[in-house]
Design a protein around this motif. Sequence first.
Motif, mmCIF file in Angstrom:
data_model
loop_
_atom_site.group_PDB
_atom_site.id
_atom_site.type_symbol
_atom_site.label_atom_id
_atom_site.label_comp_id
_atom_site.label_asym_id
_atom_site.label_seq_id
_atom_site.Cartn_x
_atom_site.Cartn_y
_atom_site.Cartn_z
ATOM 1 N N LYS A 180 10.296 -14.206 40.890
ATOM 2 C CA LYS A 180 9.180 -13.303 39.974
ATOM 3 C C LYS A 180 8.640 -12.752 41.175
ATOM 4 C CE LYS A 180 6.431 -12.102 35.711
ATOM 5 N NZ LYS A 180 5.929 -12.679 34.903
ATOM 6 N N ALA A 183 2.505 -8.120 41.074
ATOM 7 C CA ALA A 183 1.785 -7.102 42.099
ATOM 8 C C ALA A 183 0.424 -7.232 41.974
ATOM 9 C CB ALA A 183 2.045 -5.882 41.937
ATOM 10 N N PHE A 201 3.637 -3.498 47.805
ATOM 11 C CA PHE A 201 4.447 -1.866 47.082
ATOM 12 C C PHE A 201 2.960 -1.319 48.049
ATOM 13 C CE2 PHE A 201 5.496 -4.437 42.675
ATOM 14 C CZ PHE A 201 6.777 -4.610 43.915
ATOM 15 N N ALA A 226 8.595 -0.314 48.376
ATOM 16 C CA ALA A 226 8.636 -1.384 48.507
ATOM 17 C C ALA A 226 8.614 -1.856 49.879
ATOM 18 C CB ALA A 226 9.010 -2.119 47.762
ATOM 19 N N HIS A 366 8.432 -7.127 37.990
ATOM 20 C CA HIS A 366 8.930 -6.756 39.522
ATOM 21 C C HIS A 366 9.680 -8.078 39.535
ATOM 22 C CE1 HIS A 366 5.606 -4.003 38.633
ATOM 23 N NE2 HIS A 366 4.691 -5.378 39.038
ATOM 24 N N GLN A 367 11.038 -7.415 40.312
ATOM 25 C CA GLN A 367 11.684 -9.300 39.858
ATOM 26 C C GLN A 367 13.359 -9.037 41.534
ATOM 27 O OE1 GLN A 367 14.021 -10.493 36.636
ATOM 28 N NE2 GLN A 367 16.275 -10.787 37.489
ATOM 29 N N GLN A 389 13.945 -4.816 41.766
ATOM 30 C CA GLN A 389 13.495 -3.841 39.794
ATOM 31 C C GLN A 389 11.968 -3.898 40.637
ATOM 32 O OE1 GLN A 389 15.174 -4.832 36.246
ATOM 33 N NE2 GLN A 389 12.814 -6.295 36.370
ATOM 34 N N MET A 390 11.805 -3.021 40.446
ATOM 35 C CA MET A 390 10.635 -2.659 39.963
ATOM 36 C C MET A 390 9.549 -2.032 37.827
ATOM 37 S SD MET A 390 7.582 -0.019 41.822
ATOM 38 C CE MET A 390 8.024 -0.685 42.894
ATOM 39 N N ASP A 391 8.910 -2.814 38.292
ATOM 40 C CA ASP A 391 9.059 -2.162 36.383
ATOM 41 C C ASP A 391 7.586 -1.367 36.511
ATOM 42 O OD1 ASP A 391 8.256 -2.517 33.607
ATOM 43 O OD2 ASP A 391 8.068 -4.679 33.234
ATOM 44 N N ASP A 393 3.576 -1.353 35.631
ATOM 45 C CA ASP A 393 2.257 -1.856 35.125
ATOM 46 C C ASP A 393 1.248 -0.779 35.729
ATOM 47 O OD1 ASP A 393 1.097 -4.341 35.861
ATOM 48 O OD2 ASP A 393 1.952 -5.134 36.996
ATOM 49 N N LEU A 404 11.530 1.264 34.173
ATOM 50 C CA LEU A 404 11.882 0.375 35.171
ATOM 51 C C LEU A 404 12.994 1.297 36.377
ATOM 52 C CD1 LEU A 404 12.057 -1.347 32.643
ATOM 53 C CD2 LEU A 404 11.679 -3.249 33.787
#
Length: 431
Positions: A180, A183, A201, A226, A366-367, A389-391, A393, A404
Motif C-alpha cells: 500500500k 501519498a 507522484f 509516478a 494507491h497500491q 494502482q493510483m486512487d 485522494d 482509479l
Amino acid sequence: MERSEVEKRFDYLILHKRVIFCVLLIVLLMHGVVLGNFVQAVKSFFVSLGFFFGSWTCGFLVLITVRILFPKITTRRFFRVLSSIAILIIAFFGYLDCHDSSYLASRSSHCFGCLFAILSICELYYIEKSDEDSQTNAEAETDSDDDDAEYKESDMVYTNAQSLAIAKKIIEQSSVPAVKIKAKPLSEEVPFEQRVCSSRFGGIPYWESGETYPTSEDGEPLYLLAQINFAEVPNVPDFPTSGLLQIFIASGEDFGCSVNDEQTNWRVIFRKDFDPARAMSEESLRACGVKPCSDLVGSEFPLVREFELSFEPLQSPVNQSCYEFDDAYPKAVKTLKLRYYDKANYTSVFTNEANDVLWGDKTPYHQIGGYPNFTEDMDRPDGYVLLFQMDSDNGIMWGENKGLAHFLIPREDLLNLDFSNVFYTWDNVYL
C-alpha cells in the motif's frame, strides 16, 4: 416489513387450530351419539386418540426426513403438502362412507386423528421456523439501520452471520502479498537534488543527458505521473527489489489513455541502473520543455502537485470487481459447507456488514501488486497482474467522480522486467 394478509390468515389458522379442533371434537362426539349410543361415541373418541398418536409419531419422522432432504422448504409449502394429504385421506374415507354408513363413526375418528396430527406437526415446524426468522431479523436490525439498508432481507440467500463467514473465508483464502502506498504533499523546501531518485507522484523526473524524453503523438513532453524506487518498497513476490519505475502520461481529458495498448500518449520506463550523479538538473529539464504537473491549470491532469510516498506491506484479498471473485465465492462456500447459489451478481449474497468486511479499508488505495479495485465492470486481459494502482485522494482526482487508474502487466513480462506490454486504464465511479 408488513406481512401480507395471506400470511396473517395462515398464522391465525396455525396458532388457533386448538380451538378449532376442540369444536370439531365435540361435533365428533355428538356424531357418535346421533349414530347410536354413548358407548360408540366414547369408542370413537379413543380410536381418534390412538390414531392421533400413531399419526403424530409417523408424521414427526416424515418431518425430520423432509427437513434433512429439503432444508430450504418454506413453512407454507410444507403446510400445503401435508394438508393436501389430509384432505385426500378424508375424501377417501368419505367416499367409503357413502357406501357403508355403519363404519362412519370409526372412519371419522380415523380422519380426525390423522388431520389433527398433521396440523400439530405443522405447528411445531412453524414455531421453530418462526423463532429462526425472528433471530435472523433481530441480527439484521442490529447490524444496520433500516434507512441505510441497501438490500431487502427477504431477498438474501444467507443469514447475516453466514454472509459474514463467507466474506471472511474469501479474504482468508484469496489474499496475496501487496504494498500500500501513502501519498503526502511534498514540501517545496526539499531540493530537487535530494528527491531526484526518490519515490514520488508528479514533479520533475529522474532523467539523464542524451536520452530521448518521452512525448505524446503531438510531440508534447509527457508529464511524470509516478516514480517508484523499488529499493524503498517492501518486497513483493515477482516484483523487482531494486530499480526505478517511471510512468508518464499526457495531459487532457483522457489523461493519455487510449483504446489500444500502444504507449502513444503514455509511457512506462524501468531503469535497472541509475545514479543521482548522472541526473539532469531541474533547470536543464525545464529548458528542454519538461514541466511538472503543478504547472498545469484546471483538470487537465489527475495531480495538482508533487507527493512524497511511503510504503507498507499488506495482504490484498480479491474483491467483487475482479473476475477471480467468481471462483473465490464458491470455494469459500464449499469450505464452510453451505449451500451454493449461482448468482449473476452478489447483492443477495452479501449483507452490508459483509460488504464492509470484503472491501476493508475505505481510505484511498494507491497500491503495488495484489488485486486491483475497479469502480466499473472491467474486462481486463487474462494473466495480467496489477503493476500499479493510483486512487483519487486529496489533490488527486481521476475524472469527475473519484475514479482509479490501473497499470497491468503480464506476469511473465514482469519477471523479465519487460514493460513494453503494459495495459493502462482508468475509470470513474459509476453514478
